[in-house]
Design a protein around this motif. Structure first.
Motif, PDB file in Angstrom:
ATOM      1  N   SER A 167      35.582  43.864  34.820  1.00 29.06           N
ATOM      2  CA  SER A 167      35.961  43.801  36.544  1.00 29.06           C
ATOM      3  C   SER A 167      36.281  42.372  36.452  1.00 29.06           C
ATOM      4  N   GLU A 181      36.378  48.917  36.921  1.00 25.27           N
ATOM      5  CA  GLU A 181      36.574  48.301  37.501  1.00 25.27           C
ATOM      6  C   GLU A 181      36.562  46.728  37.582  1.00 25.27           C
ATOM      7  N   SER A 232      33.288  46.842  41.601  1.00 22.28           N
ATOM      8  CA  SER A 232      34.160  45.403  41.380  1.00 22.28           C
ATOM      9  C   SER A 232      35.826  45.685  41.518  1.00 22.28           C
TER      10      SER A 232
END
Lengths: 203, 136
Positions: free
Chosen positions: B4, B21, B40
């Motif tokens: 992320s 992510e 995400s």
């Protein structure tokens, strides 16, 4: 603990839908082009996955609400400005055209001048003999709550009632005939909830 | 998996399942495998994979040779071509979709999917693809 109220999902049998989704034609394999003015709906996706389909999701509601806000602020908004709002709502790409248009409740978001402009903007993007499906609310005593729709199969709609959201306008069948120039009402059925369900066709 | 905190500008080509992510701007090609855009994930890219599952945000065109799934947390703005497109309740989509058995037949042939709906105007090819990779 408080939970957000989930809108109720119901189904609605429709005797008019088979005219819109002619299964014999769809199963021939030709690409059918569908313009859905509502938000993306899981039932509609599932149904149309069976056929060769070009589906365009416009989700026109927010833009029509902006138009109504602009008209509330300035009732003298000219036709050119109304047209800009409606062009922006459709966001057509070039000369694309459609065989089927799912109008749902959106005629009830438009006042009479906007209804005329709506038709003028949409008409060039409808194929000859294109069919449209929509609802009008005629009776002033009929509650005008917004509903979201999906196509479950060729005879059944899914309906999610947004009970706290009111539709801003209503139109009689004769007004629709008069203001939707180039489009005729092919069939209509007055439903028990007071909505007039219509199949319209480009002439 | 691309985490992320990773931001990528450029082109990703993968011959295995891939989960993103992080953030991507460019193109993603996952030949014959599954691409998942995690909750995400923030993708501004054109995507090509066998199966594409979107739990995050995608702004771009998607080609899925088998299917595309937009989950309840997914949000897609662009054009999709896939034999089957599944939208879970709550998932959001705005754009055009070319779907159905004909797309499956096209995917198995050498003809590009983009020629399937020649009668329609649905191309969106405005995503940049600079060749730079940046990891935070």
């Amino acid at each position: 603990m408080l939970f957000a109220k989930v809108p109720e999902l119901e189904t609605l049998n429709s005797r008019l839908l088979p005219d819109l989704f002619d299964l014999e034609t769809l199963e021939e394999g030709r690409v059918v082009r569908v313009l859905d003015l509502g938000p993306a709906n899981s039932h509609t996706f599932n149904f149309l996955n069976q056929f060769n389909c070009h589906l365009r999701i416009v989700n026109i509601k927010d833009k029509l609400c902006h138009l109504n806000s602009a008209l509330a602020e300035d009732p003298e908004l000219d036709i050119g400005q109304i047209e800009q709002h409606i062009q922006s709502a459709f966001a057509f790409q070039g000369d694309e055209s459609f065989d089927i248009c799912l109008v749902w409740d959106f005629l009830n978001y438009l006042d009479v001048p906007s209804l005329k402009v709506f038709t003028e903007v949409l008409l060039p993007h409808l194929a000859p003999q294109a069919k449209l499906h929509g609802f009008a609310v005629l009776n002033k005593s009929t509650p005008l709550t917004e509903q979201n729709y999906g196509v479950v199969d060729a005879e059944l709609l899914s309906v999610t009632d947004q009970k706290n959201i009111q539709l801003p306008h209503r139109h009689s069948q004769s007004a629709i005939k008069d203001y939707l120039r180039g489009i005729t009402i092919k069939q209509s059925i007055l439903r028990t909830d007071g909505r007039l369900e219509m199949i319209l066709q480009r002439v | 998996m691309i985490g992320s905190t990773v931001k990528i500008l450029g082109e990703i080509i993968s011959d295995e399942n891939l989960v993103i992510e992080g953030e991507l701007e460019g193109t993603v090609t996952v030949n014959d495998y599954e691409l998942t855009i995690g909750p995400s994930g923030r993708i501004h890219a054109n995507i090509n994979a066998k199966v594409v599952k979107i739990d995050g945000l995608v702004d771009g065109d998607i080609q899925g040779t088998e299917k595309v799934v937009i989950s309840k947390s997914g949000n897609v703005r662009g054009n999709i071509q896939a034999p089957r497109v599944i939208l879970e309740d709550g998932g959001q989509f705005k754009g055009s979709i070319d779907m159905g058995p004909g797309i499956a037949a096209q995917a198995k042939s050498d003809v590009p999917l983009s020629e399937f709906a020649s009668a329609t105007k649905s191309s969106r090819t405005d995503n940049p693809a600079p060749a730079a990779v940046k990891s935070n």
